[in-house]
Write an enzyme that holds these catalytic residues in place. Structure first.
Site, PDB file in Angstrom:
ATOM      1  N   TYR A  33      39.953  45.337  41.442  1.00  0.00           N
ATOM      2  CA  TYR A  33      39.428  46.132  42.416  1.00  0.00           C
ATOM      3  C   TYR A  33      39.813  45.760  43.446  1.00  0.00           C
ATOM      4  O   TYR A  33      39.309  44.240  43.927  1.00  0.00           O
ATOM      5  CB  TYR A  33      38.507  47.297  42.434  1.00  0.00           C
ATOM      6  N   ARG A  52      44.396  38.955  48.675  1.00  0.00           N
ATOM      7  CA  ARG A  52      43.781  39.245  47.007  1.00  0.00           C
ATOM      8  C   ARG A  52      44.469  39.183  46.279  1.00  0.00           C
ATOM      9  O   ARG A  52      43.913  39.340  44.859  1.00  0.00           O
ATOM     10  CB  ARG A  52      41.677  39.190  48.010  1.00  0.00           C
ATOM     11  N   ARG A 100      44.936  52.154  22.141  1.00  0.00           N
ATOM     12  CA  ARG A 100      43.494  50.688  22.063  1.00  0.00           C
ATOM     13  C   ARG A 100      44.417  49.703  21.651  1.00  0.00           C
ATOM     14  O   ARG A 100      44.522  49.667  19.977  1.00  0.00           O
ATOM     15  CB  ARG A 100      43.083  50.923  21.784  1.00  0.00           C
ATOM     16  N   HIS A 102      44.038  45.032  21.676  1.00  0.00           N
ATOM     17  CA  HIS A 102      44.049  43.910  23.240  1.00  0.00           C
ATOM     18  C   HIS A 102      45.070  43.565  23.710  1.00  0.00           C
ATOM     19  O   HIS A 102      45.044  43.016  25.107  1.00  0.00           O
ATOM     20  CB  HIS A 102      43.067  43.366  22.340  1.00  0.00           C
ATOM     21  N   LYS A 148      38.863  38.964  40.806  1.00  0.00           N
ATOM     22  CA  LYS A 148      38.320  40.701  41.426  1.00  0.00           C
ATOM     23  C   LYS A 148      38.433  41.454  40.304  1.00  0.00           C
ATOM     24  O   LYS A 148      39.082  42.510  40.728  1.00  0.00           O
ATOM     25  CB  LYS A 148      38.018  40.909  42.901  1.00  0.00           C
ATOM     26  N   GLU A 180      26.453  32.682  43.820  1.00  0.00           N
ATOM     27  CA  GLU A 180      26.828  34.422  44.912  1.00  0.00           C
ATOM     28  C   GLU A 180      25.494  35.061  44.434  1.00  0.00           C
ATOM     29  O   GLU A 180      25.137  34.827  43.508  1.00  0.00           O
ATOM     30  CB  GLU A 180      27.883  34.121  45.238  1.00  0.00           C
ATOM     31  N   LEU A 204      32.913  35.030  43.688  1.00  0.00           N
ATOM     32  CA  LEU A 204      34.394  35.206  44.083  1.00  0.00           C
ATOM     33  C   LEU A 204      35.151  34.904  45.709  1.00  0.00           C
ATOM     34  O   LEU A 204      33.803  34.478  46.789  1.00  0.00           O
ATOM     35  CB  LEU A 204      34.018  36.881  43.970  1.00  0.00           C
TER      36      LEU A 204
HETATM   37  N1  PDD Z   1      31.614  42.758  46.430  1.00  0.00           N
HETATM   38  N2  PDD Z   1      30.374  37.972  45.248  1.00  0.00           N
HETATM   39  C1  PDD Z   1      30.906  39.194  44.569  1.00  0.00           C
HETATM   40  C2  PDD Z   1      30.625  39.010  43.091  1.00  0.00           C
HETATM   41  C3  PDD Z   1      31.092  40.905  44.597  1.00  0.00           C
HETATM   42  O1  PDD Z   1      31.965  41.572  44.308  1.00  0.00           O
HETATM   43  C4  PDD Z   1      31.685  40.833  46.511  1.00  0.00           C
HETATM   44  C5  PDD Z   1      32.224  41.576  46.581  1.00  0.00           C
HETATM   45  C6  PDD Z   1      31.268  39.382  47.462  1.00  0.00           C
HETATM   46  C7  PDD Z   1      31.721  40.045  48.461  1.00  0.00           C
HETATM   47  O2  PDD Z   1      33.213  39.583  48.946  1.00  0.00           O
HETATM   48  P1  PDD Z   1      33.606  40.191  50.275  1.00  0.00           P
HETATM   49  O3  PDD Z   1      33.315  40.078  51.133  1.00  0.00           O
HETATM   50  O4  PDD Z   1      35.263  39.752  49.752  1.00  0.00           O
HETATM   51  O5  PDD Z   1      33.172  41.805  50.009  1.00  0.00           O
HETATM   52  C8  PDD Z   1      31.543  38.073  46.393  1.00  0.00           C
HETATM   53  C9  PDD Z   1      32.116  44.511  47.050  1.00  0.00           C
HETATM   54  C10 PDD Z   1      32.008  43.992  48.022  1.00  0.00           C
HETATM   55  C11 PDD Z   1      31.790  45.269  45.600  1.00  0.00           C
HETATM   56  O6  PDD Z   1      31.412  44.812  44.499  1.00  0.00           O
HETATM   57  O7  PDD Z   1      31.556  46.857  45.969  1.00  0.00           O
END
Ligand code: PDD
Length: 287
Positions: A33, A52, A100, A102, A148, A180, A204
């Protein structure tokens, strides 16, 4: 105006928009996503988000049968049709719908979903004056959090723990290292140096993070991409977080303990000024 969603080429009322129950995103979290900020009707940092998204699809071997051009047009169309000028757009691509099993299906096209939600960015500017609190939680995630994916259970549990503690975010700690936040990147400032965990497989690579590094370096501020410990964070002069929906917020308490003076610091304030100027440059939006 009813809220509208995009599902595999069709824009329809959100309440009726749906995917098959055997979507692999639902069953396995086999999906990626993106979340982008929209201000003044314009998508912030669209190109880096697209890069990305493509990288993540490549890492997981998901084939999206929609090229960048049409994807961009469809995203813009959904934003326009929803009628919001300040919002976030959520885009999700799963490996598809299949019985379903895997292992990957051989012939299921990817499912592409987009939704739009109104967002109050002006509220973020107000939060710059007060800052926010974070708590810490163990980093229980898998080993490829640079991708992501929608498999966010560990992040969800950490964020809920923060909410229950009256905090804005949970910083995920592995051993002694702060990696993070549950949905944001983590930063500290010590002796004028701006420190954040390096990219790789343990965080991320945030788009807001990347943008901040470029803006800081452009302003001759010192950035160090290196792991930092929780003890360092506790004794930092300042701390802050970044994300698409922040895009930068001062962190004034960690696990109930004040960071520095316990109020937002000057380096964070300078970075926030640079960030919001960049938002205005790209989108024309001002609070
Ligand atoms: N989250 N780290 C994690 C685990 C994240 O899920 C996100 C983003 C970030 C920051 O990434 P960016 O600057 O690209 O938004 C760091 C989004 C906003 C979400 O899951 O809603």
């Amino acid at each position: 105006m009813p809220q509208l969603a995009y599902v595999n080429g069709r824009i329809q009322p959100l309440a009726q928009a749906s995917l098959h129950v055997e979507d692999r995103g639902t069953q396995f979290g086999d999906a990626i996503y993106e979340v982008c900020a929209v201000l003044n009707g314009r998508i912030l940092d669209w190109q880096p988000h697209l890069v990305r998204l493509r990288r993540n699809l490549g890492e997981l071997g998901i084939t999206l049968g929609v090229a960048d051009g049409p994807l961009t047009l469809q995203a813009r169309r959904l934003i326009e049709r929803n009628g919001h000028t300040e919002c976030i757009i959520y885009m999700q691509i799963s490996r598809g719908t299949a019985k379903r099993d895997h292992a990957f299906p051989s012939d299921a096209p990817a499912n592409l979903v987009m939704t739009v939600r109104r967002f109050d960015f002006a509220q973020r500017i107000k939060q710059l004056a007060t800052g926010i609190a974070v708590i810490t939680q163990p980093d229980n995630r898998w080993g490829r959090v640079d991708i992501k994916t929608t498999g966010l259970l560990a992040n969800v549990l950490a964020k809920q723990a923060a909410k229950e503690a009256g905090a804005f975010e949970a910083w995920l700690v592995s051993g002694e290292t702060v990696r993070e936040g549950s949905s944001t990147n983590a930063w500290i400032v010590k002796d004028g140096r701006i420190i954040t965990h390096p990219t790789g497989t343990a965080i991320l690579p945030g788009i807001a993070r990347d943008s901040l590094i470029r803006l800081a370096q452009g302003a001759q501020l010192m950035v160090e991409e290196r792991p930092f410990t929780l003890a360092e964070a506790m004794h930092a002069d300042e701390a802050f977080l970044s994300s698409t929906t922040a895009p930068i917020l001062p962190v004034v308490r960690i696990d109930g303990q004040a960071v520095g003076s316990g109020t937002p610091g000057p380096v964070t304030a300078r970075l926030a000024e640079l960030t919001w100027n960049e938002v205005a440059r790209q989108t024309g939006w001002r609070a």
